[in-house]
Each structure stands twice: as C-alpha cells, then as structure tokens.
Design a protein around this motif. Structure first.
Motif, PDB file in Angstrom:
ATOM      1  N   ASN A   1      -7.978   2.955   2.762  1.00  0.00           N
ATOM      2  CA  ASN A   1      -6.652   3.165   2.172  1.00  0.00           C
ATOM      3  C   ASN A   1      -5.554   2.515   3.016  1.00  0.00           C
ATOM      4  OD1 ASN A   1      -7.717   4.619   0.034  1.00  0.00           O
ATOM      5  ND2 ASN A   1      -7.467   6.599   1.043  1.00  0.00           N
ATOM      6  N   GLN A   2      -5.694   2.594   4.343  1.00  0.00           N
ATOM      7  CA  GLN A   2      -4.716   1.949   5.221  1.00  0.00           C
ATOM      8  C   GLN A   2      -4.715   0.440   5.023  1.00  0.00           C
ATOM      9  OE1 GLN A   2      -5.756   3.274   9.144  1.00  0.00           O
ATOM     10  NE2 GLN A   2      -4.613   5.181   8.974  1.00  0.00           N
ATOM     11  N   ASN A   3      -5.876  -0.137   4.874  1.00  0.00           N
ATOM     12  CA  ASN A   3      -5.950  -1.582   4.646  1.00  0.00           C
ATOM     13  C   ASN A   3      -5.311  -1.963   3.312  1.00  0.00           C
ATOM     14  OD1 ASN A   3      -7.303  -1.935   7.071  1.00  0.00           O
ATOM     15  ND2 ASN A   3      -9.318  -1.686   6.146  1.00  0.00           N
ATOM     16  N   ILE A   4      -5.507  -1.119   2.306  1.00  0.00           N
ATOM     17  CA  ILE A   4      -4.897  -1.389   0.996  1.00  0.00           C
ATOM     18  C   ILE A   4      -3.377  -1.331   1.090  1.00  0.00           C
ATOM     19  CG2 ILE A   4      -4.633  -0.503  -1.350  1.00  0.00           C
ATOM     20  CD1 ILE A   4      -7.555   0.427  -1.191  1.00  0.00           C
ATOM     21  N   ILE A   5      -2.860  -0.321   1.820  1.00  0.00           N
ATOM     22  CA  ILE A   5      -1.412  -0.182   1.971  1.00  0.00           C
ATOM     23  C   ILE A   5      -0.826  -1.385   2.714  1.00  0.00           C
ATOM     24  CG2 ILE A   5       0.398   1.192   3.080  1.00  0.00           C
ATOM     25  CD1 ILE A   5      -1.343   3.663   2.542  1.00  0.00           C
ATOM     26  N   LYS A   6      -1.497  -1.826   3.769  1.00  0.00           N
ATOM     27  CA  LYS A   6      -1.008  -2.984   4.514  1.00  0.00           C
ATOM     28  C   LYS A   6      -0.990  -4.230   3.636  1.00  0.00           C
ATOM     29  CE  LYS A   6      -2.538  -1.411   9.076  1.00  0.00           C
ATOM     30  NZ  LYS A   6      -3.445  -1.674  10.217  1.00  0.00           N
ATOM     31  N   ARG A   7      -2.026  -4.406   2.847  1.00  0.00           N
ATOM     32  CA  ARG A   7      -2.081  -5.579   1.979  1.00  0.00           C
ATOM     33  C   ARG A   7      -0.983  -5.524   0.922  1.00  0.00           C
ATOM     34  NH1 ARG A   7      -6.863  -5.054   0.836  1.00  0.00           N
ATOM     35  NH2 ARG A   7      -6.757  -4.098  -1.243  1.00  0.00           N
ATOM     36  N   GLN A   8      -0.738  -4.332   0.372  1.00  0.00           N
ATOM     37  CA  GLN A   8       0.320  -4.198  -0.629  1.00  0.00           C
ATOM     38  C   GLN A   8       1.700  -4.442  -0.018  1.00  0.00           C
ATOM     39  OE1 GLN A   8      -0.293  -0.303  -2.268  1.00  0.00           O
ATOM     40  NE2 GLN A   8      -1.878  -0.977  -3.714  1.00  0.00           N
ATOM     41  N   GLN A   9       1.915  -3.963   1.219  1.00  0.00           N
ATOM     42  CA  GLN A   9       3.193  -4.214   1.882  1.00  0.00           C
ATOM     43  C   GLN A   9       3.419  -5.702   2.118  1.00  0.00           C
ATOM     44  OE1 GLN A   9       2.988  -1.796   5.408  1.00  0.00           O
ATOM     45  NE2 GLN A   9       3.782   0.027   4.385  1.00  0.00           N
ATOM     46  N   ALA A  10       2.372  -6.393   2.551  1.00  0.00           N
ATOM     47  CA  ALA A  10       2.501  -7.832   2.776  1.00  0.00           C
ATOM     48  C   ALA A  10       2.807  -8.571   1.473  1.00  0.00           C
ATOM     49  CB  ALA A  10       1.218  -8.371   3.405  1.00  0.00           C
ATOM     50  N   GLU A  11       2.139  -8.170   0.382  1.00  0.00           N
ATOM     51  CA  GLU A  11       2.407  -8.811  -0.905  1.00  0.00           C
ATOM     52  C   GLU A  11       3.827  -8.523  -1.382  1.00  0.00           C
ATOM     53  OE1 GLU A  11      -0.589  -7.309  -3.467  1.00  0.00           O
ATOM     54  OE2 GLU A  11      -2.219  -8.505  -2.580  1.00  0.00           O
ATOM     55  N   THR A  12       4.308  -7.290  -1.155  1.00  0.00           N
ATOM     56  CA  THR A  12       5.670  -6.946  -1.577  1.00  0.00           C
ATOM     57  C   THR A  12       6.716  -7.731  -0.795  1.00  0.00           C
ATOM     58  OG1 THR A  12       4.915  -4.701  -2.116  1.00  0.00           O
ATOM     59  CG2 THR A  12       7.284  -5.035  -1.895  1.00  0.00           C
ATOM     60  N   LEU A  13       6.503  -7.845   0.526  1.00  0.00           N
ATOM     61  CA  LEU A  13       7.445  -8.610   1.347  1.00  0.00           C
ATOM     62  C   LEU A  13       7.460 -10.075   0.937  1.00  0.00           C
ATOM     63  CD1 LEU A  13       6.766  -7.070   4.881  1.00  0.00           C
ATOM     64  CD2 LEU A  13       8.786  -6.736   3.441  1.00  0.00           C
ATOM     65  N   ALA A  14       6.282 -10.615   0.668  1.00  0.00           N
ATOM     66  CA  ALA A  14       6.225 -12.016   0.236  1.00  0.00           C
ATOM     67  C   ALA A  14       6.940 -12.212  -1.099  1.00  0.00           C
ATOM     68  CB  ALA A  14       4.764 -12.456   0.136  1.00  0.00           C
ATOM     69  N   MET A  15       6.802 -11.246  -2.011  1.00  0.00           N
ATOM     70  CA  MET A  15       7.464 -11.346  -3.311  1.00  0.00           C
ATOM     71  C   MET A  15       8.981 -11.282  -3.160  1.00  0.00           C
ATOM     72  SD  MET A  15       7.005  -8.880  -6.631  1.00  0.00           S
ATOM     73  CE  MET A  15       7.738  -7.497  -5.728  1.00  0.00           C
TER      74      MET A  15
END
Length: 241
Positions: A96-110
C-alpha cells in the motif's frame, strides 16, 4: 536322706541381664579394608613448567537475526518469522505504501505538466517583475502579437490573492515604478501607453462588482505607495551618511 537330695536338686533361677555394651568376642579382631593407591605418571606440563590452558564454557549462541520488513534492520524476530499472518499483513502495508508513493509521483507530474501548459513558454516569473522601460514596451508588443490568455494567468498567479496594491512590485520593480505613472504627468512614462498590458492586469483582478474605474484607482494608489517607500528609504540612507 531323702530330704537332702531334694534340696540339692532345687536350683534358684536368677534373672539374666543383657549389657548395652557390645564386647567383642575373643579371637575376632576387626581389620580395616586395605587402600588401593594408584600411581600416576607425571604430566608433561609439570615437567616443562607450563600449565594447560583453562577452558571456559562458551556463551550461548546468539539467536539468528532476521531483517525487519518495516525498518529494514536486523532484529530478533524469530516469532515474527513463524507468524505467517503477520508477514502477510506487513506485505500488504508495504504494498500500500508503494502504491501511495506511485500515485503521489503521478499526481505531481500531472500538476507540473498542467502548470507548465498554463504559463506557456514564459514560466511563472521569467517575465515578471519588469525592470526597465524597454522590457515594459517589449512585453506589451508581445502580448499584442500573441495570446493574452497566458499572460493573464501569469499575472493572476502573482497578484490575485493579495491584490494590486500589495503585489504591484511582483509586476514592476521599484526602480521602474519611479520612472512612470498612470497618466504620464511630471515627465514620467504613461502606463496608459501599454493598453494591452493594463487590460491583462484588469482581467487578472476581475471579480463581480469590480469596475475598471476602481481598478485604475487601485493601480494609482499602488504606484504612489511604492514611490513613497522608495523616497523614504533613500532619505533614511542619506541621513545615516
């Protein structure tokens, strides 16, 4: 005669008393068991004058350390290793932590992509604040030749939250403000000459009930306050000299 014989045959019975002291019987002498002495050969250590090293019991072996899946350090977690349910829960938490980190990175990039698209090729503060009259005139010409929407978004990011009076120096540097005013009086450059830029400022500050006349009044007030601060600062510096 007969009476005497009877008296001789009658014997008096005396009671027998056993002694508490045991007296050894004659002819039997108790002897101790012989000791057996075994001869030992002299050791080589005593002969050479050196002693054999004393052996000390070794400490108990330390239990095997297992790397903790949470802090990634070695701990004594034998009971954790045996608990498969706990391992499964830890794996779920890490996943779950890895999923959250990946989602944060995608949101920042967007957001970064959207922001760069909004501000165009100029960036947030690559154009502003304007430092001289040449830059002011050039910017006004660029807005006329291109699209004003990008510049309105840039100006809005700078002054929309606090207003033109408090954020005017985010658009014009103080050294430029002392060289101009809105009407161009007293040998100053007139901001009315940069009509397209003035329209962008008004569009960036536009809200319900805010008229163009009120905008011009606020712009004049903002320029006046900056000039007053400039002259006051210069006066204090001169007095200290």
């Amino acid at each position: 005669m007969h009476a005497n014989m009877d008296s001789e045959n009658i014997s008096t019975l005396t009671p027998t008393v056993r002694s508490a002291i045991s007296v050894p019987r004659p002819g039997v002498v108790p002897t101790a068991a012989p000791r057996t002495i075994t001869a030992t050969a002299p050791s080589t250590e005593a002969r050479n004058g050196t002693r054999a090293p004393v052996t000390t019991p070794s400490p108990p072996a330390e239990p095997h350390r297992i790397r903790c899946p949470i802090c990634r350090r070695a701990h004594r977690l034998q009971h954790f290793a045996k608990n498969t349910k706990l391992e499964e829960k830890l794996d779920i938490i890490i996943a779950n932590q890895n999923i959250i980190k990946r989602q944060q990175a995608e949101t920042l990039a967007m957001f970064k992509q959207l922001f760069e698209k909004d501000v165009g090729s100029y960036g947030t503060r690559s154009v502003f604040p304007l430092s001289n009259l040449e830059a002011l005139k050039k910017l006004n010409a660029d807005i006329v030749a291109g699209s004003s929407a990008d510049y309105i978004k840039i100006i809005k990011n700078i002054i929309a939250k606090t207003g033109i009076i408090k954020s005017i120096e985010g658009i014009f540097e103080r050294s430029l403000i002392v060289q101009l005013n809105y009407d161009g009086i007293h040998s100053k450059y007139s901001l009315k000459e940069c009509k397209v830029l003035i329209d962008c400022l008004f569009e960036a500050l536009m809200k319900e009930g805010y008229s163009h006349g009120e905008f011009v009044k606020d712009l004049r007030q903002a320029l006046k306050l900056v000039k007053n601060r400039h002259f006051k600062t210069n006066s204090i510096l001169k007095s200290k000299k």
